[in-house]
Design an enzyme around this catalytic site. Sequence first.
Site, PDB file in Angstrom:
ATOM      1  N   HIS A  81     -97.014 -36.643 -34.327  1.00 55.37           N
ATOM      2  CA  HIS A  81     -96.114 -35.518 -34.582  1.00 55.37           C
ATOM      3  C   HIS A  81     -96.480 -34.279 -33.775  1.00 55.37           C
ATOM      4  CE1 HIS A  81     -99.191 -33.552 -37.099  1.00 55.37           C
ATOM      5  NE2 HIS A  81     -99.475 -34.784 -37.515  1.00 55.37           N
ATOM      6  N   ASP A  82     -95.448 -33.557 -33.362  1.00 51.67           N
ATOM      7  CA  ASP A  82     -95.583 -32.257 -32.692  1.00 51.67           C
ATOM      8  C   ASP A  82     -96.241 -32.345 -31.318  1.00 51.67           C
ATOM      9  OD1 ASP A  82     -94.622 -30.363 -34.918  1.00 51.67           O
ATOM     10  OD2 ASP A  82     -96.182 -31.520 -35.927  1.00 51.67           O
TER      11      ASP A  82
ATOM     12  N   GLY B  31    -101.591 -36.040 -33.304  1.00 51.59           N
ATOM     13  CA  GLY B  31    -100.640 -34.948 -33.432  1.00 51.59           C
ATOM     14  C   GLY B  31    -101.031 -33.711 -32.647  1.00 51.59           C
TER      15      GLY B  31
END
Length: 265
Positions: free
Chosen positions: A118-119, A136
């Site tokens: 994520h991100d 992430g």
Amino acid sequence: MIHPLAYIHPEARLAENVKVDPFTVIHGNVQIGEGTWIGSNVTIMEGTRIGKNCRIFPGAVIGGIPQDRKFNGEKTTVEIGDDCTIREFVTIHRGTTDRYKTVVGNGCWILAYSHIGHDCIIGNNVTLSNSCQIAGHVVLGDYVSIGGVCAVHQFVKIGEHAFISGGSLVGKDVPPFIKAGREPLSYAGVNSVGLKRRGFSNEQINGILDVYRYIYNKGLNTTQALQFVEEELPISDERDEILTFIRDSGRGIIKRHSKTTADEI
């Protein structure tokens, strides 16, 4: 172009000439650009945006919710650019409240069994070889190449045109234009071959070499080296990019390899 054994949510938006093979599931709030092929047994989940002329191979899962205990169902996305190849069983997770999105640029090759957390922000023309695990909040610059079975720690940044040797554990930031290898991961020279392939002149490459000689080979600490480079070496886009990257590093940069007793045996 849509196989009758594929499931497409009625709110998914697929452009012209998108081909979807059997047993694939595409959820709602998904957008797919024209000319993209989605292989069989692919799952594309809510919040995914895929550009034009991409190839998504069997077993990939794109847009899964983040593996983050803080995630609470926020509306976030995965955004994949044009002309990307995503091979078998790749997983790419959407963002959290940190960036609200995970981004993969144009022309990327994400090879089999790799994971992008994520991100993450993945630049253009990045190559992740088989089984790369990107945690992430990682940022990869344009034209980064990472060898197979590498693991990149969360919040790490890797500068553009950097090359990471296969099997590496990346726990520190990797400045642009260099090669990195060994354990622990260390500076292994300038990525001259990659730079030549992408049209860098000998003058540009020699300028990059000069910068890294002072950062890694002259016995200076990082602050001293950056000050010397800024004051004494000719201004260039590459020099300034290196200086900015290192000064903005949150985790600190990788070091030069130091010979140990184990190396001497």
